[in-house]
Scaffold this motif. Structure first.
Motif, mmCIF file in Angstrom:
data_model
loop_
_atom_site.group_PDB
_atom_site.id
_atom_site.type_symbol
_atom_site.label_atom_id
_atom_site.label_comp_id
_atom_site.label_asym_id
_atom_site.label_seq_id
_atom_site.Cartn_x
_atom_site.Cartn_y
_atom_site.Cartn_z
ATOM 1 N N VAL A 43 -6.658 4.282 -5.313
ATOM 2 C CA VAL A 43 -6.302 3.957 -6.691
ATOM 3 C C VAL A 43 -5.718 2.551 -6.733
ATOM 4 C CG1 VAL A 43 -5.982 6.326 -7.448
ATOM 5 C CG2 VAL A 43 -4.070 5.117 -6.428
ATOM 6 N N MET A 44 -6.021 1.857 -7.826
ATOM 7 C CA MET A 44 -5.631 0.464 -7.983
ATOM 8 C C MET A 44 -5.123 0.225 -9.391
ATOM 9 S SD MET A 44 -9.130 -0.908 -6.224
ATOM 10 C CE MET A 44 -9.986 0.628 -6.650
ATOM 11 N N PRO A 45 -4.205 -0.718 -9.582
ATOM 12 C CA PRO A 45 -3.795 -1.075 -10.935
ATOM 13 C C PRO A 45 -4.983 -1.561 -11.755
ATOM 14 C CG PRO A 45 -2.272 -1.997 -9.323
ATOM 15 C CD PRO A 45 -3.454 -1.457 -8.556
ATOM 16 N N PRO A 46 -4.870 -1.550 -13.080
ATOM 17 C CA PRO A 46 -5.996 -1.990 -13.924
ATOM 18 C C PRO A 46 -6.377 -3.435 -13.639
ATOM 19 C CG PRO A 46 -4.285 -0.923 -15.230
ATOM 20 C CD PRO A 46 -3.710 -1.121 -13.867
ATOM 21 N N GLY A 47 -7.608 -3.760 -13.978
ATOM 22 C CA GLY A 47 -8.109 -5.112 -13.783
ATOM 23 C C GLY A 47 -9.207 -5.148 -12.746
ATOM 24 N N ALA A 48 -10.149 -6.054 -12.928
ATOM 25 C CA ALA A 48 -11.300 -6.133 -12.028
ATOM 26 C C ALA A 48 -11.110 -7.143 -10.913
ATOM 27 C CB ALA A 48 -12.558 -6.479 -12.838
ATOM 28 N N ALA A 101 -8.322 -11.765 -2.230
ATOM 29 C CA ALA A 101 -9.198 -11.502 -1.083
ATOM 30 C C ALA A 101 -8.553 -10.552 -0.086
ATOM 31 C CB ALA A 101 -9.563 -12.825 -0.410
ATOM 32 N N ARG A 102 -7.237 -10.632 0.092
ATOM 33 C CA ARG A 102 -6.565 -9.752 1.057
ATOM 34 C C ARG A 102 -6.671 -8.287 0.634
ATOM 35 N NH1 ARG A 102 -2.748 -12.479 -1.964
ATOM 36 N NH2 ARG A 102 -1.303 -11.174 -3.187
ATOM 37 N N VAL A 103 -6.618 -8.028 -0.681
ATOM 38 C CA VAL A 103 -6.730 -6.663 -1.186
ATOM 39 C C VAL A 103 -8.161 -6.173 -1.048
ATOM 40 C CG1 VAL A 103 -6.457 -5.195 -3.215
ATOM 41 C CG2 VAL A 103 -4.788 -7.006 -2.753
ATOM 42 N N VAL A 104 -9.127 -7.040 -1.363
ATOM 43 C CA VAL A 104 -10.538 -6.680 -1.217
ATOM 44 C C VAL A 104 -10.842 -6.316 0.229
ATOM 45 C CG1 VAL A 104 -12.907 -7.531 -1.407
ATOM 46 C CG2 VAL A 104 -11.241 -8.063 -3.200
ATOM 47 N N ALA A 105 -10.262 -7.065 1.174
ATOM 48 C CA ALA A 105 -10.504 -6.788 2.593
ATOM 49 C C ALA A 105 -9.966 -5.420 2.994
ATOM 50 C CB ALA A 105 -9.853 -7.879 3.447
ATOM 51 N N LEU A 106 -8.780 -5.063 2.513
ATOM 52 C CA LEU A 106 -8.211 -3.759 2.868
ATOM 53 C C LEU A 106 -8.990 -2.626 2.210
ATOM 54 C CD1 LEU A 106 -6.136 -2.137 4.365
ATOM 55 C CD2 LEU A 106 -4.520 -2.498 2.484
ATOM 56 N N ILE A 107 -9.455 -2.832 0.981
ATOM 57 C CA ILE A 107 -10.278 -1.823 0.316
ATOM 58 C C ILE A 107 -11.524 -1.528 1.145
ATOM 59 C CG2 ILE A 107 -11.764 -1.391 -1.681
ATOM 60 C CD1 ILE A 107 -9.718 -2.925 -3.377
ATOM 61 N N ALA A 108 -12.232 -2.577 1.570
ATOM 62 C CA ALA A 108 -13.452 -2.394 2.351
ATOM 63 C C ALA A 108 -13.152 -1.706 3.681
ATOM 64 C CB ALA A 108 -14.122 -3.747 2.594
ATOM 65 N N PHE A 109 -12.028 -2.046 4.309
ATOM 66 C CA PHE A 109 -11.639 -1.420 5.575
ATOM 67 C C PHE A 109 -11.394 0.072 5.391
ATOM 68 C CE2 PHE A 109 -8.225 -0.029 8.428
ATOM 69 C CZ PHE A 109 -8.770 -0.336 9.672
ATOM 70 N N LEU A 110 -10.648 0.443 4.361
ATOM 71 C CA LEU A 110 -10.343 1.851 4.127
ATOM 72 C C LEU A 110 -11.605 2.646 3.805
ATOM 73 C CD1 LEU A 110 -7.054 1.473 2.054
ATOM 74 C CD2 LEU A 110 -7.275 2.124 4.453
ATOM 75 N N GLU A 111 -12.510 2.050 3.074
ATOM 76 C CA GLU A 111 -13.780 2.728 2.780
ATOM 77 C C GLU A 111 -14.542 3.027 4.064
ATOM 78 O OE1 GLU A 111 -15.183 1.366 -1.642
ATOM 79 O OE2 GLU A 111 -15.517 -0.041 -0.021
ATOM 80 N N ARG A 112 -14.604 2.071 4.959
ATOM 81 C CA ARG A 112 -15.325 2.281 6.230
ATOM 82 C C ARG A 112 -14.641 3.347 7.083
ATOM 83 N NH1 ARG A 112 -15.282 -3.382 6.191
ATOM 84 N NH2 ARG A 112 -13.666 -3.418 7.804
ATOM 85 N N LEU A 169 0.839 -1.195 0.000
ATOM 86 C CA LEU A 169 0.000 0.000 0.000
ATOM 87 C C LEU A 169 0.872 1.243 0.000
ATOM 88 C CD1 LEU A 169 -2.753 1.507 0.444
ATOM 89 C CD2 LEU A 169 -2.435 1.073 2.893
ATOM 90 N N ALA A 170 0.605 2.184 -0.915
ATOM 91 C CA ALA A 170 1.317 3.462 -0.971
ATOM 92 C C ALA A 170 0.384 4.580 -0.519
ATOM 93 C CB ALA A 170 1.817 3.741 -2.394
ATOM 94 N N ALA A 171 0.927 5.553 0.224
ATOM 95 C CA ALA A 171 0.091 6.649 0.738
ATOM 96 C C ALA A 171 0.952 7.890 0.941
ATOM 97 C CB ALA A 171 -0.570 6.248 2.060
ATOM 98 N N PRO A 172 0.331 9.077 0.951
ATOM 99 C CA PRO A 172 1.079 10.307 1.242
ATOM 100 C C PRO A 172 1.643 10.289 2.664
ATOM 101 C CG PRO A 172 -1.077 10.801 0.285
ATOM 102 C CD PRO A 172 -1.080 9.353 0.637
ATOM 103 N N VAL A 228 1.972 0.409 -10.725
ATOM 104 C CA VAL A 228 2.243 -0.798 -11.509
ATOM 105 C C VAL A 228 3.731 -1.121 -11.472
ATOM 106 C CG1 VAL A 228 2.146 -1.817 -13.808
ATOM 107 C CG2 VAL A 228 0.226 -0.454 -12.982
ATOM 108 N N GLY A 229 4.563 -0.150 -11.806
ATOM 109 C CA GLY A 229 5.996 -0.391 -11.829
ATOM 110 C C GLY A 229 6.569 -0.726 -10.464
ATOM 111 N N GLY A 230 5.960 -0.179 -9.391
ATOM 112 C CA GLY A 230 6.439 -0.437 -8.039
ATOM 113 C C GLY A 230 5.862 -1.678 -7.405
ATOM 114 N N GLY A 231 4.951 -2.347 -8.094
ATOM 115 C CA GLY A 231 4.374 -3.575 -7.550
ATOM 116 C C GLY A 231 3.402 -3.356 -6.414
ATOM 117 N N PHE A 232 2.702 -2.211 -6.403
ATOM 118 C CA PHE A 232 1.752 -1.927 -5.323
ATOM 119 C C PHE A 232 0.357 -2.449 -5.674
ATOM 120 C CE2 PHE A 232 5.032 1.310 -4.697
ATOM 121 C CZ PHE A 232 5.268 1.166 -3.342
ATOM 122 N N ASP A 233 -0.328 -2.923 -4.649
ATOM 123 C CA ASP A 233 -1.708 -3.380 -4.820
ATOM 124 C C ASP A 233 -2.694 -2.218 -4.769
ATOM 125 O OD1 ASP A 233 -1.348 -6.415 -4.712
ATOM 126 O OD2 ASP A 233 -0.383 -5.809 -2.841
#
Length: 301
Positions: A272-277, A281-292, A98-101, A137-142
């Motif tokens: 923001v996420m790399p392309p693709g749908a 599951a680990r990424v989906v879980a973190l997405i939902a957590f950050l949204e909440r 995960l990358a962040a400011p 993408v180049g840095g390999g971030f999810d």
């Protein structure tokens, strides 16, 4: 027609992200020779070089840069498919990068991550903090968190909340220099600047008279907004700061909001996420957590 060499594409993506054949080999538990042969096999198939190789440096060619996004998408899709079909894969596990400011990450993201780690004991997080915009993408971030008005790109974007920015100053500065009554008055004030604005040489405001641009001048500019806070509180100037940094200082009276009828251009906290749908599951879980966590933050607009 022969199938694509999926293994070679996956190895190429890992080499590009690691920046080294040997590091990629160690991460993949393969020999360096096996990794090198896979990339060479792919280059022979494409009829083009993917890397510039020297004794000291490995760099992507134009062909390699053009191919990397698609290769990363292949790897992500493969991981997601495997995660969906493996026994017990519905329980998230593995590493999320995960990358962040920097300022936002320290003040608001890092304090929340222990709750995520407690909820998902088989998930690890590799957190990269930088105010510079990283190449996901180049840095390999999810995933990445970005606070900006985003330009068009191939990245997938999910808006979490608006982020208000305010022109602020300490009472000591206002007592000495006076209060600006209009954005044009800022030309006569000491302005503390943030270097990563889209155009740090111009501050833009929208208000009753339309849009106004001013050229800020002051004795301090920094590439991290937190670095402006000591000078701001000490009364050395005024600054445009995001409310997530100054929320407590405004509430305590250490800072005052100026020109409330004039607003800088709107920005938002975006995921923001790399392309693709397909996402593991680990990424989906973190997405939902950050949204909440950030949908109803007290500083959100």
């Amino acid at each position: 027609m022969a199938l694509p060499d999926f293994e070679a594409w996956a190895i190429f993506a890992r080499v590009a992200q690691a920046g080294s054949f040997s590091r990629a080999a160690a991460e993949l538990a393969l020999s360096t020779a096996t990794v090198s042969k896979a990339v060479s096999r792919l280059e022979a198939r494409l009829g083009a070089s993917l890397f510039h190789r020297t004794s000291r440096r490995l760099a992507l060619t134009e062909t390699g840069r053009a191919a990397l996004e698609g290769a990363a998408r292949i790897v992500a899709a493969g991981e997601a498919v495997e995660a969906d079909v493996q026994t017990g894969a519905r329980e998230p596990r593995g590493l999320v990068r995960l990358a962040a400011p920097m300022s936002f990450g320290l003040a608001h993201l890092a304090p929340r991550l222990p709750d995520f780690l407690a909820d998902f004991p088989q998930v690890s997080v590799d957190l990269h903090l930088s105010d510079a915009q990283v190449d996901l993408v180049g840095g390999g971030f999810d995933l990445g968190l970005r606070i900006a008005a985003l330009s068009d790109s191939s990245l997938r974007v999910r808006r979490l909340c608006g982020v208000r920015r305010s022109l602020v100053a300490a009472p000591a500065y206002l007592a000495r220099a006076g209060r600006p009554g209009h954005p044009r008055d800022l030309a006569r004030h000491a302005c503390l600047g943030y270097a990563y604005l889209p155009n740090p040489e111009r501050w833009h405001f929208t208000g009753p008279g339309g849009e106004v641009a001013v050229a800020p001048a002051g004795r301090l500019r920094a590439n991290n907004a937190d670095a402006l806070t000591p000078a701001l509180l000490a009364g050395f100037g005024l600054a445009v700061q995001p409310d997530f940094l100054i929320f407590d200082d405004l509430a305590s009276g250490r800072l005052e909001r100026l020109l409330p009828e004039w607003s800088p251009p709107p920005i938002a906290l975006n995921l923001v996420m790399p392309p693709g749908a397909l996402r593991p599951a680990r990424v989906v879980a973190l997405i939902a957590f950050l949204e909440r966590q950030f949908a109803a933050a007290p500083w959100a607009s």
